[in-house]
Scaffold this active site. Structure first.
Site, PDB file in Angstrom:
ATOM      1  N   ASN A 125       0.832  -1.220   0.000  1.00  0.00           N
ATOM      2  CA  ASN A 125       0.000   0.000   0.000  1.00  0.00           C
ATOM      3  C   ASN A 125       0.863   1.266   0.000  1.00  0.00           C
ATOM      4  OD1 ASN A 125      -2.606   1.514   2.093  1.00  0.00           O
ATOM      5  ND2 ASN A 125      -2.458   1.450  -0.115  1.00  0.00           N
TER       6      ASN A 125
ATOM      7  N   CYS B 297       3.017   1.732  -3.145  1.00  0.00           N
ATOM      8  CA  CYS B 297       3.382   1.987  -4.554  1.00  0.00           C
ATOM      9  C   CYS B 297       2.164   1.890  -5.475  1.00  0.00           C
ATOM     10  CB  CYS B 297       4.466   1.027  -5.032  1.00  0.00           C
ATOM     11  SG  CYS B 297       6.025   1.154  -4.124  1.00  0.00           S
ATOM     12  N   ARG B 298       1.708   0.659  -5.757  1.00  0.00           N
ATOM     13  CA  ARG B 298       0.683   0.476  -6.800  1.00  0.00           C
ATOM     14  C   ARG B 298      -0.707   0.933  -6.372  1.00  0.00           C
ATOM     15  NH1 ARG B 298       2.000  -5.693  -7.524  1.00  0.00           N
ATOM     16  NH2 ARG B 298       2.439  -5.338  -5.327  1.00  0.00           N
TER      17      ARG B 298
HETATM   18  P1  4NP Z   1       3.278  -2.171  -3.404  1.00  0.00           P
HETATM   19  O1  4NP Z   1       4.875  -2.367  -3.466  1.00  0.00           O
HETATM   20  O2  4NP Z   1       2.685  -3.522  -3.037  1.00  0.00           O
HETATM   21  O3  4NP Z   1       2.921  -1.759  -4.781  1.00  0.00           O
HETATM   22  O4  4NP Z   1       3.013  -1.111  -2.356  1.00  0.00           O
HETATM   23  C1  4NP Z   1       5.610  -2.905  -2.428  1.00  0.00           C
HETATM   24  C2  4NP Z   1       5.993  -2.108  -1.367  1.00  0.00           C
HETATM   25  C3  4NP Z   1       6.759  -2.639  -0.354  1.00  0.00           C
HETATM   26  C4  4NP Z   1       7.155  -3.973  -0.389  1.00  0.00           C
HETATM   27  C5  4NP Z   1       6.765  -4.785  -1.454  1.00  0.00           C
HETATM   28  C6  4NP Z   1       5.980  -4.246  -2.461  1.00  0.00           C
HETATM   29  N1  4NP Z   1       7.963  -4.519   0.656  1.00  0.00           N
HETATM   30  O5  4NP Z   1       8.361  -5.675   0.536  1.00  0.00           O
HETATM   31  O6  4NP Z   1       8.240  -3.814   1.646  1.00  0.00           O
END
Ligand code: 4NP
Length: 178
Positions: A27, A29-30
């Protein structure tokens, strides 16, 4: 279904808005990017009184944090403001509250399915089901270079246009059309 009425109609009577939840892992980036872009689409279509969008993550690693700076800056270059969002994890109540629960990839969709009460399973979909692009997943950009964040935005803009068109057709059809 309750007394022959789809759940989305019941929610509309209670909340008066279609509720959309964008979901990724962290929560940061995408899903905040999808939140910001779809919010922009809703406002541009003058539908802010009819559609609400929020975002959350299946993981708990970043609760309370701002979106990743790379997401904030990439989005800002295209006119989207993500700076006020703060990460939160999917809650059990989200499955009841939201009409559309849209996962950024199959892993997150699987995690949502594992937690979702059966009655709400039809609300779960891949966000890119609404994109014109022939692609199933918004790729996780967290460990990628900056260009990954532009790919994320391209896919999210595409799916946001498709989602808005779908919600308009299904929930707010133009009475003058057809
Ligand atoms: P998101 O990206 O799912 O698009 O917010 C990520 C942000 C952090 C992590 C993995 C994906 N992480 O492993 O901390």
């Amino acid at each position: 279904m309750i007394y022959g009425c789809p759940r989305a109609w019941i929610n509309r009577l209670v909340t008066a808005k279609i509720q959309v939840l964008m979901v990724c892992l962290g929560n940061i980036c995408r899903s905040p990017t999808a939140h910001g872009v779809f919010k922009n689409r809703i406002e541009n279509a003058d539908l802010a009184d009819k559609i609400h969008v929020d975002c959350s993550g299946t993981g708990n690693y970043h609760i309370g944090e701002k979106p990743d700076l790379r997401s904030i800056e990439t989005a800002a270059r295209r006119g989207y403001d993500l700076s006020s969002f703060r990460a939160r994890q999917v809650q059990a109540s989200d499955f009841e509250r939201f009409d559309y629960i849209l996962a950024m990839d199959a892993t997150n969709l699987g995690n949502l399915r594992a937690r979702c009460p059966q009655v709400h399973l039809p609300k779960l979909q891949l966000f890119l089901d609404y994109a014109a692009a022939d692609c199933e997943a918004v790729p996780d950009p967290y460990f990628s270079g900056l260009e990954g964040f532009d790919v994320v935005l391209d896919l999210i803009e595409d799916a946001s246009d498709g989602l808005l068109a779908h919600i308009r057709d299904r929930h707010f059809p133009d009475p003058g059309a057809g």
